[in-house]
Design an enzyme around this catalytic site. Sequence first.
Site, PDB file in Angstrom:
ATOM      1  N   VAL A 134       0.283   1.924  -0.464  1.00  0.00           N
ATOM      2  CA  VAL A 134      -0.822   1.897   0.497  1.00  0.00           C
ATOM      3  C   VAL A 134      -1.593   3.214   0.427  1.00  0.00           C
ATOM      4  CG1 VAL A 134      -1.479   1.643   2.919  1.00  0.00           C
ATOM      5  CG2 VAL A 134       0.512   0.420   2.044  1.00  0.00           C
ATOM      6  N   ASP A 203      -6.548  -7.470  -0.844  1.00  0.00           N
ATOM      7  CA  ASP A 203      -5.814  -6.217  -1.110  1.00  0.00           C
ATOM      8  C   ASP A 203      -5.647  -5.412   0.189  1.00  0.00           C
ATOM      9  OD1 ASP A 203      -4.960  -3.933  -3.015  1.00  0.00           O
ATOM     10  OD2 ASP A 203      -6.586  -3.039  -1.860  1.00  0.00           O
ATOM     11  N   LYS A 207      -2.090  -4.373   2.337  1.00  0.00           N
ATOM     12  CA  LYS A 207      -1.770  -3.026   2.841  1.00  0.00           C
ATOM     13  C   LYS A 207      -1.584  -3.049   4.352  1.00  0.00           C
ATOM     14  CE  LYS A 207      -4.261  -0.971  -1.018  1.00  0.00           C
ATOM     15  NZ  LYS A 207      -5.592  -0.586  -1.488  1.00  0.00           N
TER      16      LYS A 207
END
Length: 439
Positions: A134, A203, A207
Amino acid sequence: MAAGELRLGLIGLGTVGSSVVQLLTQNADAITRKTGRGLRLTAVASRSLHTKPHPDLGAARIGTDPFAIVRDPDVDVVIELIGGIEPARALVLEALTRGKPVVTANKALLALHGEEIFVAAEKAGVPICFEAAVAGGIPIIRTLREGLAADRNRALFGIVNGTCNYILTKMSDEGQEFETVLHAAQAQGLAEADPSFDIDGIDAAHKLTLLSMLAFGVRVPFTAVYTEGIRHVSQSDILFAREFGYAIKLLAIAKDETDGIDVRVHPTMIPLRSLLAEVSGAYNAIFVQGEALGSSLYFGRGAGGMPTAMSVLADVIELARNLVGAHGVRVPALGLFWKDLRVAPLRPIADLQSEYYLRFMAVDRPGVLAKIAGILGEHDISIAAVIQRDRSDGDVTVPLVMRTHLASERKLKAALTLVDDLPIVQGKSVSIRIEENFG
Ligand SMILES: NC(=O)c1ccc[n+]([C@@H]2O[C@H](COP(=O)([O-])OP(=O)(O)OC[C@H]3O[C@@H](n4cnc5c(N)ncnc54)[C@H](OP(=O)(O)O)[C@@H]3O)[C@@H](O)[C@H]2O)c1
């Protein structure tokens, strides 16, 4: 595992894997001083290792079979940097079962299969580390798990996808449309050939799944994260947002509220004066609100070989320091063991109360504003401000832009369905949620 040298097995020699090798070589002496033991790359596997150029791998055993790394008796710690779900999932699970700690940057894998992997790690008593998964080089995982461990976090707002932030910054700075900026970013290698993972918010949602579990100590399945990307944000939305005093960012938002947890990724209008509005280009930032600390902001490079490799090696250093003499999970991967994570209601997006920016392309005719405002009013949506532009020559429709007061998402969606059906409105209306309350 014997004390002394820590023997590393690396799987994947792409952008991040190659940088890990370089950084490890570059900073070997400093790392040894910090850990009190040497780190040695003993084995490397990557699919195209024999055909693509790669950094000097010294005396490491090399090959293309990733399972050979996991099964190598000379590998103490497995570094997984191939990405994707399979075979990464099978590799990580096998390493853990064999008692080998794992370092990974694979947010997709942990977001989708976190429960299976974290529970397997706990069962085996073996650490799994994922600082690089992350926000690349920003140490946000360690910060949430350790630095902020004594606080009760209430909310988290992240700019965690560099591609989206780059596109929105360019659109804002250079007045170009989404498609133009995306194609330029692809030509420069700043966006993937298939950019959908980034620009559709997936994406960022991967995270956010990890960040929200760490921030609140709660179980969050990836499927509970509401996800909306930036494809529909137009140049005119950016200009109107600015007129209202806002910037548009793709935000990953998590809130721990009394009636449940809010987890969502969507384009969001935030005050131009806020610190997050200043985060431009490919940079990432995470803004955390805690009861004791108040607001804190973590900013830096969210991707790229070296920043990400730095986080990978920070995990390796932590393992080197903590694993001398014995295995054992001293700090669980998410700060709590899986059984201790709270099971809290996850609020559906329809339950959201928010202020909204709305844009309609409407026929320039008397009564249009009254008609749209009437439908909104019938759904308890009150208007805080309106901008209506004059028609230029040749235009059939004009943008009609509004900012609402606090309104129900469920009612707003119902109202917009009716507005979109009006013959005086062309195309689909655009709505962007507004977040006011952070620095
Ligand atoms: N790049 C970043 O800035 C960044 C930032 C944060 C996190 N991450 C994460 O880090 C991980 C690696 O990303 P990356 O950008 O380094 O990817 P990448 O450049 O595509 O590298 C992946 C490497 O793994 C190899 N590989 C893929 N499948 C394999 C398999 N089945 N067996 C053996 N080798 C295999 C690839 O070989 P080929 O050369 O044959 O394709 C390539 O060398 C991903 O999980 C990504 O999400 C990346």
